[in-house]
Design a protein around this motif. Structure first.
Motif, mmCIF file in Angstrom:
data_model
loop_
_atom_site.group_PDB
_atom_site.id
_atom_site.type_symbol
_atom_site.label_atom_id
_atom_site.label_comp_id
_atom_site.label_asym_id
_atom_site.label_seq_id
_atom_site.Cartn_x
_atom_site.Cartn_y
_atom_site.Cartn_z
ATOM 1 N N PRO A 78 0.824 -1.216 0.000
ATOM 2 C CA PRO A 78 0.000 0.000 0.000
ATOM 3 C C PRO A 78 0.860 1.270 0.000
ATOM 4 C CG PRO A 78 -0.759 -1.547 1.673
ATOM 5 C CD PRO A 78 0.559 -2.067 1.168
ATOM 6 N N LEU A 79 0.375 2.279 -0.711
ATOM 7 C CA LEU A 79 0.985 3.611 -0.732
ATOM 8 C C LEU A 79 -0.123 4.620 -0.425
ATOM 9 C CD1 LEU A 79 3.141 3.269 -3.975
ATOM 10 C CD2 LEU A 79 3.970 3.263 -1.621
ATOM 11 N N PRO A 80 -0.459 4.776 0.871
ATOM 12 C CA PRO A 80 -1.582 5.634 1.256
ATOM 13 C C PRO A 80 -1.470 7.068 0.736
ATOM 14 C CG PRO A 80 -0.783 4.374 3.128
ATOM 15 C CD PRO A 80 0.191 4.158 2.009
ATOM 16 N N ALA A 81 -0.258 7.588 0.623
ATOM 17 C CA ALA A 81 -0.070 8.959 0.145
ATOM 18 C C ALA A 81 -0.619 9.140 -1.270
ATOM 19 C CB ALA A 81 1.406 9.342 0.189
ATOM 20 N N TYR A 82 -0.681 8.040 -2.032
ATOM 21 C CA TYR A 82 -1.193 8.094 -3.398
ATOM 22 C C TYR A 82 -2.582 7.470 -3.513
ATOM 23 C CZ TYR A 82 3.572 9.350 -4.559
ATOM 24 O OH TYR A 82 4.779 9.991 -4.627
ATOM 25 N N ALA A 89 -4.119 1.176 -2.181
ATOM 26 C CA ALA A 89 -4.230 0.216 -1.078
ATOM 27 C C ALA A 89 -3.367 -1.027 -1.280
ATOM 28 C CB ALA A 89 -5.685 -0.196 -0.893
ATOM 29 N N GLY A 90 -2.744 -1.160 -2.441
ATOM 30 C CA GLY A 90 -1.990 -2.372 -2.741
ATOM 31 C C GLY A 90 -2.920 -3.424 -3.333
ATOM 32 N N LEU A 91 -2.380 -4.247 -4.205
ATOM 33 C CA LEU A 91 -3.189 -5.271 -4.863
ATOM 34 C C LEU A 91 -2.972 -6.629 -4.229
ATOM 35 C CD1 LEU A 91 -2.545 -4.173 -8.554
ATOM 36 C CD2 LEU A 91 -4.533 -3.664 -7.116
ATOM 37 N N ARG A 92 -4.011 -7.474 -4.312
ATOM 38 C CA ARG A 92 -3.965 -8.835 -3.794
ATOM 39 C C ARG A 92 -4.374 -9.794 -4.903
ATOM 40 N NH1 ARG A 92 -7.134 -5.922 -0.263
ATOM 41 N NH2 ARG A 92 -8.954 -7.010 -1.012
#
Length: 138
Positions: free
Chosen positions: A77-81, A84-87
């Protein structure tokens, strides 16, 4: 293309609907997570999309590990952008060149042909995409 890559059937903001690799209207790839270069849920493209994010894929653990090993960590995850990240199981508009690289390594994720932009054929062969096809419903 003299129009900056925004010819008929390219899609993108304020343009006519795009065409998929099968010649039909481009279907949405994913709204959860929200994908696409324009974050419109579709694998639309335009002249500003230098990575050609046009292949709608279903993520697998193997592909996510492969992509991370190539310097593109899609799972963290990159909350600043707002990412949430992929699964595994998530659908995402992937760069055509990354999909082709993964295919050549034997790790290509499954493809939703109806949601894959026709511009993918600039990099990928339809026959290869078909081998990795999965139903849009499924």
């Amino acid at each position: 293309m003299p129009d900056g890559g925004m010819g008929p059937g390219r899609g993108g903001r304020g343009t006519p609907p795009a065409t998929n690799v099968l010649g039909g209207l481009l279907l949405p790839c994913s709204v959860a997570p929200l994908t696409g270069f324009f974050r419109d849920g579709c694998c639309n493209t335009g002249s500003e999309d230098l990575g050609l994010h046009v292949v709608c894929v279903e993520m697998s653990a193997e592909f996510l590990a492969f992509s991370k090993s190539r310097g593109n960590d899609l799972s963290t995850p990159l909350p600043a952008y707002g990412f949430a990240g992929l699964r595994p199981g998530d659908r995402w508009c992937l760069c055509a060149a990354r999909w082709e690289e993964a295919r050549q390594a034997g790790l290509a994720p499954k493809v939703l042909l109806e949601a894959t932009h026709i511009a993918a054929l600039e990099v990928c062969r339809l026959e290869d995409l078909r081998v990795h096809a999965v139903d849009a419903e499924g």
